[in-house]
Scaffold this active site. Structure first.
Site, short mmCIF file in Angstrom:
data_model
loop_
_atom_site.label_atom_id
_atom_site.label_comp_id
_atom_site.label_asym_id
_atom_site.label_seq_id
_atom_site.Cartn_x
_atom_site.Cartn_y
_atom_site.Cartn_z
N ASN A 88 35.04 43.70 43.26
CA ASN A 88 36.05 42.64 43.26
C ASN A 88 37.11 43.02 44.29
O ASN A 88 37.99 43.82 44.02
CB ASN A 88 36.67 42.51 41.86
CG ASN A 88 37.80 41.50 41.82
OD1 ASN A 88 37.97 40.70 42.76
ND2 ASN A 88 38.57 41.51 40.75
N TRP A 89 36.99 42.42 45.48
CA TRP A 89 37.91 42.78 46.57
C TRP A 89 39.31 42.20 46.36
O TRP A 89 40.24 42.57 47.07
CB TRP A 89 37.38 42.25 47.90
CG TRP A 89 36.19 42.98 48.44
CD1 TRP A 89 35.46 43.97 47.82
CD2 TRP A 89 35.57 42.78 49.73
NE1 TRP A 89 34.43 44.38 48.64
CE2 TRP A 89 34.49 43.66 49.82
CE3 TRP A 89 35.84 41.93 50.79
CZ2 TRP A 89 33.67 43.74 50.95
CZ3 TRP A 89 35.03 41.99 51.91
CH2 TRP A 89 33.95 42.89 51.99
N HIS B 94 39.55 36.40 35.14
CA HIS B 94 40.11 37.73 35.43
C HIS B 94 41.57 37.78 34.94
O HIS B 94 42.27 36.77 34.98
CB HIS B 94 40.06 37.99 36.94
CG HIS B 94 40.41 39.41 37.28
ND1 HIS B 94 41.71 39.84 37.37
CD2 HIS B 94 39.63 40.50 37.51
CE1 HIS B 94 41.72 41.13 37.65
NE2 HIS B 94 40.46 41.56 37.75
N GLY C 227 44.02 48.66 38.08
CA GLY C 227 44.85 49.00 39.24
C GLY C 227 45.92 50.04 38.96
O GLY C 227 46.84 50.23 39.76
N GLY D 227 37.54 47.27 41.36
CA GLY D 227 38.55 46.64 42.20
C GLY D 227 38.90 47.53 43.39
O GLY D 227 38.17 47.58 44.39
N GLY D 228 40.00 48.24 43.29
CA GLY D 228 40.54 49.05 44.39
C GLY D 228 39.50 49.94 45.07
O GLY D 228 39.45 50.00 46.31
#
Ligand code: PGA
Length: 231
Positions: free
Chosen positions: A8-9, A91, A163, A214-215
Site C-alpha cells: 500500500n503505497w 483503510h 506507520g 505501507g511504509g
C-alpha cells in the site's frame, strides 16, 4: 495457498519517475511462490496494469457507483476494465480523514464484488477501544448482506500500529486473527509497521495469510525481503 503480500503505497512516492523505478525493482524480484499486489496511487495504476505483466495491481480506494456525476471518483468497473484486480476498502486513513463509515464500506464491498474485483477489507481497533467489539462491528456491518465471502480478504490493522513503528506482537495478532476467523471464513492479513525483520513472525507464528505493507513497501530492498520471507 500462497501468501498474499500487498504493497500500500498510499500517496507516495512523489513522482512518476520514482514510481517506475520502484515497480521495476519489485517486478524483477517477485517470486512465483508468493502473490504480490502493488497498490500505487490512481494516476499510475492503469499504466502499470497495462505495461507490467506478471504483477497484480490493486487500487487503494474506489466509489460504489459504476458511472455518473461523481466528480473526482473512480468506479469499480473502471478499475476492472483497466486490468486492476484488487481494491483496498475501508483503510483506517479513509475512515479517519474521509469519513468512511461501515455502511459506506459495505456499499463499496458489494460494488467491488459485483465488478469482479477482490476487495481487501481493512479493520482494526484504536488505542483504548474494545478490540472485540470494534472488530465485530466492522465485520458484521461491513459485510452485511454479502452472502458469498469467498473472494473477500480481510486485513487486520490495529490503528495504533500503522506507520508508528510500534507493530502489534505476533501473539496478540494471532488471537485477533483467530477472533476474525471465528466470525468469517476468509483470508486474513496483518498490517501495521511490517518490516523485513518482523514479517516472518506474522506469517509463521501468528498464522496470517499475508501482509499489508505501507511504509516498508516504498523501499524496494526492504519490500523484496518481506516478499522473500513469505516464500
Ligand atoms: P505501515 O502501513 O506499514 O506504514 O504501518 C500499513 C497500512 O497502512 O496499510
Amino acid at each position: 495457498m500462497k501468501k498474499l503480500i500487498v504493497a500500500n503505497w498510499k500517496m507516495n512516492p512523489g513522482t512518476y519517475a520514482e514510481a517506475e523505478v520502484l515497480v521495476s525493482a519489485v517486478k524483477a524480484a517477485v517470486s512465483p511462490d508468493v502473490e504480490v499486489v502493488l497498490c500505487p496511487p490512481f494516476p499510475w495504476l492503469t499504466d502499470f496494469s497495462h505495461k507490467e505483466k506478471g504483477i497484480a495491481l490493486g487500487a487503494q480506494n474506489m466509489f460504489w457507483e459504476n458511472a455518473g456525476a461523481f466528480t473526482g471518483e473512480v468506479s469499480p468497473v473502471m478499475l476492472k476494465s483497466s486490468g486492476v484486480q484488487y481494491v483496498i476498502v475501508g483503510h483506517s486513513e479513509r475512515r479517519k480523514y474521509f469519513g468512511e463509515t461501515n455502511e459506506m464500506v459495505n456499499k463499496k464491498l458489494k460494488a467491488a464484488l459485483a465488478a469482479g474485483l477482490t476487495p481487501i477489507l481493512c479493520i482494526g481497533d484504536n488505542e483504548g477501544e474494545n478490540k472485540e467489539e470494534v472488530l465485530k462491528a466492522q465485520i458484521t456491518e461491513g459485510l452485511a448482506n454479502i452472502k458469498d465471502l469467498s473472494a473477500i480478504v480481510i486485513a487486520y490493522e490495529p490503528v495504533w500500529a500503522i506507520g508508528t513503528g510500534n507493530n502489534c506482537s505476533p501473539e496478540e495478532t494471532k488471537s485477533s486473527i483467530e477472533l476474525i476467523k471465528k466470525l468469517v471464513n476468509v483470508r486474513v492479513l496483518y498490517g501495521g509497521s511490517v518490516k523485513a525483520d518482523n514479517s516472518a513472525s506474522y506469517l509463521k507464528e501468528a498464522g496470517a495469510d499475508g501482509l499489508l505493507v505501507g511504509g516498508a513497501s516504498l523501499k524496494s530492498e526492504e519490500f523484496i525481503a518481506i516478499v522473500k520471507s513469505a516464500e
